[in-house]
Design an enzyme around this catalytic site. Sequence first.
Site, PDB file in Angstrom:
ATOM      1  CE  LYS A  22      17.795  62.401  -1.681  1.00 28.80           C
ATOM      2  NZ  LYS A  22      17.170  63.267  -0.772  1.00 28.80           N
ATOM      3  NE  ARG A 121      13.125  64.285   8.212  1.00 32.48           N
ATOM      4  CZ  ARG A 121      13.847  63.781   6.924  1.00 32.48           C
ATOM      5  NH1 ARG A 121      13.127  63.503   6.162  1.00 32.48           N
ATOM      6  NH2 ARG A 121      14.923  64.265   6.554  1.00 32.48           N
TER       7      ARG A 121
HETATM    8  C1  UD1 Z   1      19.365  64.853   6.477  1.00 31.46           C
HETATM    9  C2  UD1 Z   1      19.265  64.056   4.927  1.00 31.46           C
HETATM   10  C3  UD1 Z   1      18.539  62.537   5.054  1.00 31.46           C
HETATM   11  C4  UD1 Z   1      19.020  61.739   6.118  1.00 31.46           C
HETATM   12  C5  UD1 Z   1      19.234  62.532   7.443  1.00 31.46           C
HETATM   13  C6  UD1 Z   1      19.954  61.838   8.409  1.00 31.46           C
HETATM   14  C7  UD1 Z   1      19.200  65.735   3.233  1.00 31.46           C
HETATM   15  C8  UD1 Z   1      18.473  66.349   2.308  1.00 31.46           C
HETATM   16  N1  UD1 Z   1      18.788  64.901   3.981  1.00 31.46           N
HETATM   17  O1  UD1 Z   1      18.319  65.133   6.818  1.00 31.46           O
HETATM   18  O2  UD1 Z   1      18.525  62.048   3.888  1.00 31.46           O
HETATM   19  O3  UD1 Z   1      18.143  60.637   6.682  1.00 31.46           O
HETATM   20  O4  UD1 Z   1      20.078  63.800   7.204  1.00 31.46           O
HETATM   21  O5  UD1 Z   1      21.352  61.470   8.069  1.00 31.46           O
HETATM   22  O6  UD1 Z   1      20.527  65.986   3.512  1.00 31.46           O
HETATM   23  N2  UD1 Z   1      16.215  67.234  14.372  1.00 31.46           N
HETATM   24  C9  UD1 Z   1      15.829  67.751  15.450  1.00 31.46           C
HETATM   25  N3  UD1 Z   1      15.534  69.079  15.282  1.00 31.46           N
HETATM   26  C10 UD1 Z   1      15.906  69.802  14.068  1.00 31.46           C
HETATM   27  C11 UD1 Z   1      16.551  69.093  13.019  1.00 31.46           C
HETATM   28  C12 UD1 Z   1      16.734  67.907  13.284  1.00 31.46           C
HETATM   29  O7  UD1 Z   1      15.271  67.320  16.248  1.00 31.46           O
HETATM   30  O8  UD1 Z   1      15.857  71.188  14.011  1.00 31.46           O
HETATM   31  C13 UD1 Z   1      16.548  65.663  14.682  1.00 31.46           C
HETATM   32  C14 UD1 Z   1      15.842  64.752  13.482  1.00 31.46           C
HETATM   33  O9  UD1 Z   1      14.345  64.665  13.986  1.00 31.46           O
HETATM   34  C15 UD1 Z   1      16.581  63.487  13.424  1.00 31.46           C
HETATM   35  C16 UD1 Z   1      18.108  64.005  13.812  1.00 31.46           C
HETATM   36  O10 UD1 Z   1      18.052  65.370  14.375  1.00 31.46           O
HETATM   37  O11 UD1 Z   1      16.180  62.881  14.645  1.00 31.46           O
HETATM   38  C17 UD1 Z   1      18.980  64.166  12.453  1.00 31.46           C
HETATM   39  O12 UD1 Z   1      18.006  64.936  11.388  1.00 31.46           O
HETATM   40  P1  UD1 Z   1      18.962  65.781  10.411  1.00 31.46           P
HETATM   41  O13 UD1 Z   1      20.554  65.365  10.450  1.00 31.46           O
HETATM   42  O14 UD1 Z   1      18.497  67.347  10.587  1.00 31.46           O
HETATM   43  O15 UD1 Z   1      18.375  65.331   8.967  1.00 31.46           O
HETATM   44  P2  UD1 Z   1      17.994  66.111   8.000  1.00 31.46           P
HETATM   45  O16 UD1 Z   1      19.114  67.311   7.730  1.00 31.46           O
HETATM   46  O17 UD1 Z   1      16.605  66.570   7.719  1.00 31.46           O
END
Ligand code: UD1
Length: 427
Positions: A22, A121
């Site tokens: 996915k 998030r």
């Molecule tokens: C992706 C996955 C999700 C998975 C996550 C972590 C997809 C569609 N979803 O989500 O299933 O649980 O990776 O492996 O691929 N963060 C910030 N600022 C930002 C972006 C992220 O602080 O701008 C933080 C988040 O709050 C979190 C960490 O970074 O604590 C990792 O998040 P991230 O890897 O970005 O998750 P997603 O890409 O949203």
Amino acid sequence: MDKFVIYGGKPLSGRIAISGAKNASLALMPATLLAQGVFHLHNTPNLRDVWTLSRMLGEMGVHCELNGQDLFMDTSTLTSFEAPYEHVKKMRASFHVLGPLVARYGQAKVSLPGGCAWGPRPVDLHLKGLEKLGAEITLEAGYVVAKAPSNNGNGARLRGAKVHFDISSVGATENIMSAAALAKGTTLITNAALEPEVTAQARMLVKMGAKIEGIGTSTLEIEGVDELKAVTEETIPDRIEAGTFLIAAAMTRGKITLEKTNPYHLSAVIAKLEEAGCEIDVTGEEITIAMNDAPKPVDMTTAVYPGFPTDLQAQWMAFMLCANGTSKITDTIYTDRFKHVPELLRLGADVEMLDNTAIINGGKQLSGATVMSTDLRASASLILAALVAEDRSEILRVYHLDRGYEAIEKRLQALGANIRRERTAEF
Ligand code: UD1
């Protein structure tokens, strides 16, 4: 609204093929906006998140057709650069169109995703990264409006830059890497996420004509090109779906073989399952798991790839409920991601929370109850627990599960589980 009715106590046995990932599809689909033409994405999972993104892209003018596991996308008919709230609120990954749109068309208007079921998030890393590439970003009525800088009278175009992520972020890496592929000049991304889905997107971008060095490492060097082309690509296997089935087999003390997996992507999970006492045999793309006893209690802390994925944290908790002893689970990625705990307690679990650590006192026989899905992976943990609970359980609001697991009840039925889907009037 649908619910699942499950009678626990049946060991799983048999073989199933794992679907396309996915999260890889949700990385590949937005990247198609970088080129004009017909993309063919094989092995696309036929599930709700893919339909949601297809519908949103469809409204933007992209013709999307999903035939079984084959997704065809014609991006040459794109007419709108806007990702509306009604879609992004349903699925945050819709936000991933921001980078490709502003890189290819010089403009984008994408709704801010807001919070999610288990807490905030943020998308600050996505926005800071795009600003580094020269995008002018404003927030207007809940929308991010991004414009690329003018390119000496040759239209608007992002420009290469150094982008360092304070936190390793899957989505931000995908958004910025794809935008940088069409920027003018070279972009250096440091502390890039290493997750296989990021690598899958990078590989497709290279096929499309992008110049990316360091794929699979935390430093990506992207030399922007003027144009990219549409391609055919195979989606990688879903490591989270595979991990969920492995845990299900172990919990029910069964024996199953998963086909079409990438065992390498599951190294951390396989190591933990072995520590808990599972017998695992890996042959090529197949993983066979067998479990005869109760698992040993095994502590687990989620981490960025290649660590244990946060997307399997809830399922691991269900597994540890079966262990004879106490174990700890800490989620370092999403510290509030424990919405499954109160529902597991309804099934008779003994779990205490201490900040972002759960202490699981395993070994108590679970008993069937009615529980409610709150988010995708939490719901998976409820199914797993119900598979070993005595008597009948009902899991309400399974639309969360349909977002990320393709016909999970049919696949579990094929492995011998007593599970069925029913319509309910519950809202
Ligand atoms: C992706 C996955 C999700 C998975 C996550 C972590 C997809 C569609 N979803 O989500 O299933 O649980 O990776 O492996 O691929 N963060 C910030 N600022 C930002 C972006 C992220 O602080 O701008 C933080 C988040 O709050 C979190 C960490 O970074 O604590 C990792 O998040 P991230 O890897 O970005 O998750 P997603 O890409 O949203």
